[in-house]
Scaffold this motif. Structure first.
Motif, mmCIF file in Angstrom:
data_model
loop_
_atom_site.group_PDB
_atom_site.id
_atom_site.type_symbol
_atom_site.label_atom_id
_atom_site.label_comp_id
_atom_site.label_asym_id
_atom_site.label_seq_id
_atom_site.Cartn_x
_atom_site.Cartn_y
_atom_site.Cartn_z
ATOM 1 N N ALA A 1 15.153 -35.388 13.834
ATOM 2 C CA ALA A 1 15.511 -36.530 14.532
ATOM 3 C C ALA A 1 15.354 -37.576 14.214
ATOM 4 O O ALA A 1 14.249 -37.605 12.738
ATOM 5 N N VAL B 1 14.460 -33.763 22.553
ATOM 6 C CA VAL B 1 14.604 -32.666 21.389
ATOM 7 C C VAL B 1 13.555 -31.836 22.852
ATOM 8 O O VAL B 1 12.546 -32.234 23.207
ATOM 9 N N HIS C 1 16.224 -32.473 8.792
ATOM 10 C CA HIS C 1 16.833 -31.446 8.696
ATOM 11 C C HIS C 1 16.241 -30.605 8.174
ATOM 12 O O HIS C 1 17.161 -29.060 8.449
ATOM 13 N N LYS D 1 10.724 -40.098 10.968
ATOM 14 C CA LYS D 1 11.741 -38.899 10.652
ATOM 15 C C LYS D 1 11.583 -37.845 10.114
ATOM 16 O O LYS D 1 10.794 -36.971 9.278
ATOM 17 N N THR E 1 17.861 -41.018 17.539
ATOM 18 C CA THR E 1 18.481 -40.467 17.704
ATOM 19 C C THR E 1 18.066 -38.770 17.203
ATOM 20 O O THR E 1 17.131 -38.907 16.852
ATOM 21 N N SER E 2 19.377 -37.722 17.644
ATOM 22 C CA SER E 2 18.783 -36.740 17.337
ATOM 23 C C SER E 2 20.042 -36.040 16.760
ATOM 24 O O SER E 2 20.986 -36.374 16.788
ATOM 25 N N LYS E 3 19.941 -34.744 15.174
ATOM 26 C CA LYS E 3 20.970 -33.892 15.015
ATOM 27 C C LYS E 3 20.259 -32.350 15.449
ATOM 28 O O LYS E 3 19.501 -31.768 15.113
ATOM 29 N N TRP F 1 20.730 -32.755 24.501
ATOM 30 C CA TRP F 1 20.031 -32.635 23.519
ATOM 31 C C TRP F 1 20.226 -33.665 22.165
ATOM 32 O O TRP F 1 19.557 -34.262 21.601
ATOM 33 N N TRP G 1 12.318 -41.049 14.652
ATOM 34 C CA TRP G 1 11.641 -42.256 16.490
ATOM 35 C C TRP G 1 11.296 -43.559 15.846
ATOM 36 O O TRP G 1 10.766 -43.370 14.227
ATOM 37 N N LEU H 1 12.536 -41.737 20.771
ATOM 38 C CA LEU H 1 13.786 -41.226 20.547
ATOM 39 C C LEU H 1 14.584 -42.091 20.163
ATOM 40 O O LEU H 1 15.340 -43.007 20.854
#
Length: 650
Positions: A60, A26, A77, A74, A52-54, A22, A62, A50
């Motif tokens: 996330a 996503v 979250h 962005k 990075t993601s959390k 993950w 892009w 993408l």
């Protein structure tokens, strides 16, 4: 699709392997929402990558290629109300001239899009390069840029509907928490004495606990109470996660990115974190580096004597010891047997030079002018009113009405089922809501039934007591009209509950162990007739009832008719009537019965603001790094994650 609520999608537990990486992906539902969000902007997107993601938080970033150049998309979250606080700050500091990526307005004029239960923002993609870490010049550039950001954030008041975030008044609580949890570490080391790091922790934990307590006392005696009484807008905001990756060089100077965690606080808290973490990486508290970083920050956002003193106090707290050793609370045996010993030895070795370095810095106090803080009786948080320097347009900053009814967390947990259709996700949410309603209703019904059962049980108990003939007991003289039986299990309770003799005579539903007697020579009342009879009649009734009791014990027991053996707490002698002397009936000693108790189970238009590019360059004298190489210090950390940072705005 708009009904889908975004939640963290990495929900694996413990050491269970995740079926999908993950960090580089996503869920398809979020990809679909991202496509919908991009259509809300006046741009044509040709590709989306993408960055990075959390997955553990639900965010996330892009990079998107558009007909208007590369941009950043962005997903914030945090909940919309909290994210609105940081989005408003980002727009505010851009207007003040800070080097922060400007928010691009959507087609409706808002600087964000609310979808999937979260806020989305779009900014231009700016090419950035990290500041150098090998010498003091890079650290000074980072500190100067931080001071600029803090200065531009002063005076900010968030839009209506935003959830305020503040740590300004929580410093004493934080120090207390550090001291308390270090104390827990001592108990943890005692509980796991067989582990590798137990003895080493017990050897130093008292010292670090004492440092935290002393820092708290110094904070209370400092100007901190008067400083925080100035209010939140006076001080501005801190980044909270500022470091070498979130402060990078770009057009005009150093840019600050990733502002979604900003909060009100004394601004130099960010500076303290940057200094102490750098010293921890270097493995030594170097006074030259510390003084150079503070002076660079002071050039951009001047410090006064009071602020400098509180900064030194904050550095004296055993922050690094607590940060690295608190992992023992999550998996004590594994951590204390593997990583703890190496981490502890490195922290203790680094702190050998800490006290002397702070003592040397304290000599610089005279370089800073005293501040002016008018004392106020109580430190009260600022009222949420529109800022004098920024007029928030409610239409451009208002959240969706239904968001006010949203709970902080979704009822159904999201795991591997996130890859299912959005219709399935909506169905689960409805089922969860229905379950909550049913559960609440059932709980209320259970409470009502419990009350009814309890009431019914009390009523039946009173009726049985009224029908019972006599309870042989030891007589205690109270007055001529009332007596109370001695009972070892209920003595204390009855003394507290029994009414006074005057009130008991004319009161309905007297206590279960109190029987009303009429004075001598008077006819008994109706109630007394049911509860008291002459002794001879009682004895005859007992003898007559015995044969039938063997056959129909259940029925007679429920009516409580003249069977002393079935009565609880029947000890002692029979009651003597007021007129004639009672005959002692032969009774068996009953078994004590415990009574059953019923239980209930911005409005800045469509223009994109650019930060003013400063032409002046701040040159700093190069100072060689300490003899111990930072690369070795960093690599010696067991938990350090190595990787190449992606360049660009996040």
């Amino acid at each position: 699709m708009e009904q889908y609520l975004i939640v963290p999608w990495d929900t694996r537990s413990g050491s269970e392997p995740t079926p999908v990486d993950w960090d580089m992906q996503v869920p398809p539902e979020i990809d679909a929402i991202a496509e919908m969000v991009m259509k809300q902007y006046d741009m044509t997107v040709s590709s989306r990558t993408l960055i990075t993601s959390k997955p553990d938080k639900g965010g996330a970033i892009w990079r998107i290629e558009t007909n208007k150049g590369p941009r950043s998309l962005k997903l914030l979250h945090r909940n919309p109300e909290r994210s609105l606080f940081s989005v408003g700050l980002q727009e505010y500091v851009v207007g003040q001239g800070a080097r922060v990526p400007a928010l691009i307005p959507a087609k409706d004029g808002k600087l964000f899009v609310e979808m999937g239960g979260k806020l989305w923002i779009v900014t231009d993609w700016i090419a950035l390069t990290p500041a150098t870490k090998v010498d003091l010049v890079g650290a000074q550039e980072l500190c100067y840029g931080l001071g600029e950001f803090h200065r531009h954030s002063k005076g900010y008041v968030p839009p209506f509907g935003a959830k305020n975030s503040s740590r300004l008044y929580r410093w004493p609580n934080y120090y207390q928490k550090i001291a308390k949890k270090i104390g827990w570490m001592r108990e943890m080391a005692k509980a796991y004495r067989e582990t590798v790091a137990s003895a080493s922790i017990l050897a130093v934990v008292d010292q670090y606990e004492r440092q935290a307590i002393e820092a708290l006392e110094r904070l209370k005696a400092s100007a901190y109470p008067r400083m925080v009484s100035m209010g939140e807008p006076h001080w501005g905001l801190v980044h909270q996660d500022y470091g070498w990756s979130n402060g990078q060089n770009g057009p005009g100077g150093l840019w600050v990115i990733d502002l979604d965690g900003v909060s009100y606080d004394l601004p130099f808290r960010d500076l303290r974190k940057l200094i102490t973490s750098t010293m921890d990486d270097m493995g030594v508290w170097d006074t030259t580096w510390m003084r150079g970083m503070i002076e660079a920050y002071h050039q951009a956002n001047p410090l006064d004597a009071e602020s400098f003193e509180v900064l030194l106090i904050d550095m004296a707290v055993p922050n690094e010891f607590y940060k690295h050793l608190k992992e023992m609370f999550f998996d004590p045996i594994t951590f204390l047997n593997t990583e703890a010993e190496a981490i502890l030895q490195r922290v203790v070795a680094t702190d050998q030079s800490k006290a002397q370095a702070l003592a040397d810095l304290a000599k610089d106090m005279s370089k800073y002018k005293p501040g002016s803080y008018e004392p106020k009786p109580v430190a009260v948080e600022a009222t949420r009113v529109p800022s004098e320097t920024k007029a928030w347009d409610q239409k451009s900053w208002g959240l969706q009405p239904q968001q006010k009814q949203r709970s902080e967390s979704v009822a159904s947990a999201v795991s591997e089922e996130n890859t299912e259709s959005m219709a399935g996700a909506v169905s689960k949410e409805k089922k969860a809501e229905s379950f909550k309603v049913v559960k609440k209703k059932a709980k209320e019904e259970t409470k009502q039934e419990a009350k009814a059962t309890d009431k019914k049980g009390k009523k039946e108990k009173q009726e049985q007591e009224a029908l019972s003939v006599v309870k042989p007991a030891k007589r205690v003289a109270v007055d001529s009209r009332e007596w109370v039986p001695e009972d070892s299990n209920r003595k204390k309770e009855e003394k507290e509950k029994a009414p006074s003799p005057q009130k008991a005579g004319g009161r309905k539903g007297t206590a279960s162990n109190v029987i009303q007697l009429q004075p001598s020579g008077k006819a008994p009342s109706n109630k007394a007739k049911q509860t008291v009879a002459p002794a001879k009649k009682k004895a005859a009734a007992v003898a007559k009832a015995k044969p039938n009791a063997r056959k129909k014990s259940g029925a007679l027991a429920s009516k409580a008719v003249a069977k002393p053996a079935a009565l609880p707490n029947t000890k002692g002698k029979a009651v003597k009537p007021a007129v004639k002397k009672a005959v002692k009936p032969a009774v068996k000693k009953p078994v004590k019965q415990t009574p059953k108790v019923a239980t209930g189970v911005s409005p800045a238009g469509n223009k994109t603001k650019r930060a003013a590019q400063s032409k002046s360059k701040h040159s700093f004298k190069k100072v060689a790094a300490p003899s111990k190489k930072m690369n070795n210090a960093v690599s010696s950390k067991p938990n350090a994650k190595k990787g190449v940072k992606t360049k660009g705005v996040r």
